[in-house]
Write a protein that holds these residues in place. Sequence first.
Motif, mmCIF file in Angstrom:
data_model
loop_
_atom_site.group_PDB
_atom_site.id
_atom_site.type_symbol
_atom_site.label_atom_id
_atom_site.label_comp_id
_atom_site.label_asym_id
_atom_site.label_seq_id
_atom_site.Cartn_x
_atom_site.Cartn_y
_atom_site.Cartn_z
ATOM 1 N N CYS A 1 0.951 -0.910 0.565
ATOM 2 C CA CYS A 1 -0.236 0.039 0.142
ATOM 3 C C CYS A 1 0.697 1.636 -0.084
ATOM 4 O O CYS A 1 0.479 2.334 0.172
ATOM 5 C CB CYS A 1 -1.036 0.570 1.472
ATOM 6 S SG CYS A 1 0.144 -0.032 2.941
ATOM 7 N N CYS B 1 -2.993 -5.778 4.262
ATOM 8 C CA CYS B 1 -2.553 -5.969 2.389
ATOM 9 C C CYS B 1 -1.612 -7.658 2.338
ATOM 10 O O CYS B 1 -1.975 -7.720 1.658
ATOM 11 C CB CYS B 1 -1.598 -5.039 2.314
ATOM 12 S SG CYS B 1 -1.377 -2.819 2.999
ATOM 13 N N ARG C 1 -4.494 -10.029 2.146
ATOM 14 C CA ARG C 1 -5.462 -9.414 0.778
ATOM 15 C C ARG C 1 -4.628 -10.440 -0.003
ATOM 16 O O ARG C 1 -5.650 -11.258 -1.076
ATOM 17 C CB ARG C 1 -5.624 -8.100 0.562
ATOM 18 C CG ARG C 1 -6.379 -8.026 1.661
ATOM 19 C CD ARG C 1 -7.313 -6.285 1.066
ATOM 20 N NE ARG C 1 -8.166 -5.960 1.836
ATOM 21 C CZ ARG C 1 -8.905 -5.917 2.356
ATOM 22 N NH1 ARG C 1 -9.768 -6.728 1.620
ATOM 23 N NH2 ARG C 1 -9.448 -5.114 3.255
ATOM 24 N N TRP D 1 -17.152 -0.591 4.300
ATOM 25 C CA TRP D 1 -17.152 -1.782 2.931
ATOM 26 C C TRP D 1 -18.093 -2.226 2.551
ATOM 27 O O TRP D 1 -18.025 -2.114 1.295
ATOM 28 C CB TRP D 1 -16.338 -2.599 3.799
ATOM 29 C CG TRP D 1 -16.112 -4.100 2.140
ATOM 30 C CD1 TRP D 1 -15.125 -3.885 1.697
ATOM 31 C CD2 TRP D 1 -17.121 -4.978 2.364
ATOM 32 N NE1 TRP D 1 -15.448 -5.379 0.925
ATOM 33 C CE2 TRP D 1 -16.390 -6.049 1.063
ATOM 34 C CE3 TRP D 1 -18.251 -5.271 2.235
ATOM 35 C CZ2 TRP D 1 -16.912 -7.162 0.601
ATOM 36 C CZ3 TRP D 1 -18.848 -6.355 2.532
ATOM 37 C CH2 TRP D 1 -18.548 -7.495 1.366
ATOM 38 N N SER E 1 -19.639 0.845 -0.141
ATOM 39 C CA SER E 1 -18.448 0.783 -1.695
ATOM 40 C C SER E 1 -18.632 -0.205 -2.048
ATOM 41 O O SER E 1 -18.867 -0.381 -3.811
ATOM 42 C CB SER E 1 -16.947 0.901 -0.791
ATOM 43 O OG SER E 1 -16.399 0.034 -0.293
ATOM 44 N N ASP F 1 -20.179 -0.345 -5.868
ATOM 45 C CA ASP F 1 -19.101 -1.231 -7.169
ATOM 46 C C ASP F 1 -20.286 -1.584 -7.739
ATOM 47 O O ASP F 1 -19.995 -2.132 -9.539
ATOM 48 C CB ASP F 1 -17.999 -2.532 -6.593
ATOM 49 C CG ASP F 1 -17.051 -1.355 -6.267
ATOM 50 O OD1 ASP F 1 -16.695 -0.013 -6.290
ATOM 51 O OD2 ASP F 1 -16.333 -1.825 -5.353
ATOM 52 N N ARG G 1 -21.302 -1.794 -11.864
ATOM 53 C CA ARG G 1 -20.757 -2.898 -12.540
ATOM 54 C C ARG G 1 -22.210 -2.733 -13.262
ATOM 55 O O ARG G 1 -21.805 -3.027 -14.598
ATOM 56 C CB ARG G 1 -20.220 -3.774 -11.686
ATOM 57 C CG ARG G 1 -19.467 -4.560 -12.639
ATOM 58 C CD ARG G 1 -18.019 -6.120 -11.440
ATOM 59 N NE ARG G 1 -17.561 -5.072 -10.896
ATOM 60 C CZ ARG G 1 -17.056 -6.598 -9.673
ATOM 61 N NH1 ARG G 1 -17.480 -7.249 -9.679
ATOM 62 N NH2 ARG G 1 -15.703 -5.510 -9.111
ATOM 63 N N MET H 1 -13.094 -0.227 0.683
ATOM 64 C CA MET H 1 -11.903 -0.893 -0.580
ATOM 65 C C MET H 1 -11.250 0.245 -1.477
ATOM 66 O O MET H 1 -9.827 0.016 -1.765
ATOM 67 C CB MET H 1 -12.651 -2.064 -0.967
ATOM 68 C CG MET H 1 -11.394 -3.426 -0.966
ATOM 69 S SD MET H 1 -12.366 -4.946 -0.832
ATOM 70 C CE MET H 1 -11.719 -5.245 -2.953
ATOM 71 N N SER H 2 -12.220 0.666 -2.329
ATOM 72 C CA SER H 2 -11.549 1.987 -3.019
ATOM 73 C C SER H 2 -10.972 2.518 -2.906
ATOM 74 O O SER H 2 -10.705 3.542 -3.785
ATOM 75 C CB SER H 2 -13.124 2.144 -4.196
ATOM 76 O OG SER H 2 -14.353 2.739 -2.804
ATOM 77 N N ARG I 1 -3.553 4.888 -2.793
ATOM 78 C CA ARG I 1 -2.613 4.960 -3.654
ATOM 79 C C ARG I 1 -2.325 5.008 -5.231
ATOM 80 O O ARG I 1 -1.279 5.670 -5.042
ATOM 81 C CB ARG I 1 -2.358 2.933 -3.901
ATOM 82 C CG ARG I 1 -2.151 2.534 -4.709
ATOM 83 C CD ARG I 1 -0.832 1.385 -3.936
ATOM 84 N NE ARG I 1 0.784 1.243 -5.180
ATOM 85 C CZ ARG I 1 0.970 0.262 -5.584
ATOM 86 N NH1 ARG I 1 0.817 -0.788 -4.381
ATOM 87 N NH2 ARG I 1 1.774 -0.439 -6.200
ATOM 88 N N ASN J 1 -10.515 -2.061 -9.098
ATOM 89 C CA ASN J 1 -10.786 -1.537 -7.627
ATOM 90 C C ASN J 1 -9.920 -2.118 -6.150
ATOM 91 O O ASN J 1 -9.799 -2.109 -5.695
ATOM 92 C CB ASN J 1 -12.188 -2.357 -7.761
ATOM 93 C CG ASN J 1 -13.321 -0.783 -8.453
ATOM 94 O OD1 ASN J 1 -12.600 0.610 -7.988
ATOM 95 N ND2 ASN J 1 -14.610 -0.783 -8.279
ATOM 96 N N ILE K 1 -3.333 -5.265 -5.560
ATOM 97 C CA ILE K 1 -3.823 -7.312 -5.849
ATOM 98 C C ILE K 1 -4.332 -7.603 -6.657
ATOM 99 O O ILE K 1 -3.159 -8.800 -6.929
ATOM 100 C CB ILE K 1 -4.670 -7.171 -3.899
ATOM 101 C CG1 ILE K 1 -4.370 -6.966 -3.271
ATOM 102 C CG2 ILE K 1 -4.960 -8.846 -4.795
ATOM 103 C CD1 ILE K 1 -3.726 -7.456 -2.634
#
Lengths: 570, 161
Positions: free
Chosen positions: A30, A50, A53, A443, A446, A450, A454, B1-2, B8, B65, B69
Amino acid sequence: MSNDITDPSDWPTEYASLREIDSHLRCPICKEMLRAAVMLQCHHNFCSECIRRHLDKESNCPACRIPTSTSQMRRNVALDEIANNFKDCRSKLLRILMESLEPKRNTSQQHGPLSRSNSMEIDDVALQQKRRRTSARMSPTNKSAPKISNDGSSNCSQDPNNMNMDLSLADDDNDDRDGDFVDVSSHESTSHHKGKHVTRSSGPVLRSRIPRSSNASTPLELSNNTAPAPELVSSTLPDFGPSNSASGAPTTSVPGSVLSKPSTLVACPICGNGIPFTYTNTHLDNYCLLKQNDPNYTIPYKVIITQKSDIIALYEKCGASGKSISNATANTSTSVSISSTTPGGSPRRTNDSQISPGLSFNSNGGKKPVATYPEPKRIPKLTYSILNDKQLRKKLQELGLPTHGDKQLMQKRHAEYVTIYNANCDATRPQTQAQLMKAMEVWERSYEKDMQTREAQRRALEQQQQIQQKELAQQKKKEEERAATENDTEPGTPTLSSSQSSSQNGGSNHVNNDAVAVAVATASAFAHALKYADEYAELIADVKKRMQADKEKKTLEDNQQAQMRTQPNS
Amino acid sequence: MSSAVHRRMLKEYLAIQKNSATRPHLELLEPIQEDDLLHWQAILLGTADSAYEGGRFRLDIVIPNNYPIHPPAIRFTTKICHPNVHFKTGEICLDILKSEWTPSWTLESVCVAISSLLTNPEPSSPLNCDAANLLRCGDMAGYNSLVKMYTALYAMDDEEQ
């Protein structure tokens, strides 16, 4: 926003080692300061979250690709503490460094290329300014503009950070003459003894100021059994004392008192003891590099630092409880000085009775109780494929997570929570359960977003495809029509004639599929050829030209060879 | 998360701006629009003394997104003749963009990797069979002139995307 985005390149180039430290305290994934640092088998460090994940997706180290797994992760507690503390002091340290660099840069710009002695003088000036700045800034209660008074007691009380090394100076500051004297000597040392400095191969001004322990000949008496405060002794060397003190340079009154403040201590790179910055070279040359112990500085830098923070704590306490600051700090400064100059001995406290009883500073000898880090309970990962909806919902309920959504969402939610929960277990400053839940809410939001984007993208893509298909169909129809008309007008081409015949066979209204395909293919090929006719022509021309050139070359060579053959014959 | 991705990307953006002087083969590396940090573009410069010399190759970079990773999706938008780049779609066959991606890579380092791929093609895993076959047969003159031609055709003109 950009303020909290940090990068190792924030550090000035003069402090390359700080850059290094900064970059090593960052997670390679990160690029932030390590949070809950963990170490893999290959000794690479990452944020716990990190790397978790990453290991969910692949089981190797992101830095070296050596195979690894979550079970081989180990908490790197020391590194985590370092990163946390560095994070805390980073901006402050950076600001101080930048400010300290400013005057130096300015002066060197003004003077341009410098002779050796000149640059020393400037270094001295910069150092003075640096000292003044740091001493002014570091006093926590000194909210007004920093006043540099020559009153020893108030100076001492306002400047808790410097007390440690400054101790005996508090007394000396009372003496105005001393201030003058010090300043003159420093100036004179560079001007009068220029020749001396230049002939020396190394070791700038500092060399002429070697501190002498228990210097009986110094005009000032050191108080309270303190060891010779190095800065003081060095700046009051009797070498050129009498003549200089008489000369009375004009710019002495204020800077003199500033200069008499010691520079901040730094750790010697070899012995690790705390030494004044300006004394580094002398110390290295005369003691460390000769593998001798420096009698003047025997206390490890670390110890000094811890004591310093103790003094600050004490100072703050005194300030808060409204005690007479100057008294308390004067006393502690004495005691610390003694402890810090007792080589090898445990820190001693004198005048205990005068220090307010509530203060238990330094009673532990500067040592913190050793922290233990019990292995926390982690949530095990689940194999989602063998769980049905009900079981998964139950698991989520047990963890206090929302249970709505389909299996995929629940699965992702569970995985996310396991990741951040387990990562939190690795932190030395863990977050509370409520904070984790809040992170989960974020989370959730978001994730929803997402999914919506999508979905929107998918729909847009579908629509586009439909439009394309329609266009294609229309094109086909057009091609058919064109092919049909071409058939009527140009029956000469062989491919077209075949389609013509077939279409004729099938009747004028009924169109054979094969024939259409062929017609479309020929038509598109025709169009393609037309479109790129120019390019092809160019290419062909180019190739032809080259071939011709090659041919000419060959014929030339042949001719030459023939000539060569004929020449020796003749 | 995003938000982690955005952090970054912002970090990378600032870092790229800071040391822009240290990358000679990268003319440009920035988000296409200021408010969308997940869609970037880059312009690679053909290395001197190579067949790509003088060419400016535009890259289209889409950040997923769950970056870092997952790797970014990068393709050439300038037509380029290279054994490991699809001539029509611009897709790049580079292991570090697929299986060998690690989160410690940055956009900058990936661009450097692509830049070095230009001069060090890998004909054993081709996306452009014609170019790869030339290389495999050892016809360096043919390969170089082909590359030079396409560079002159598509990558020299500023207007060409």
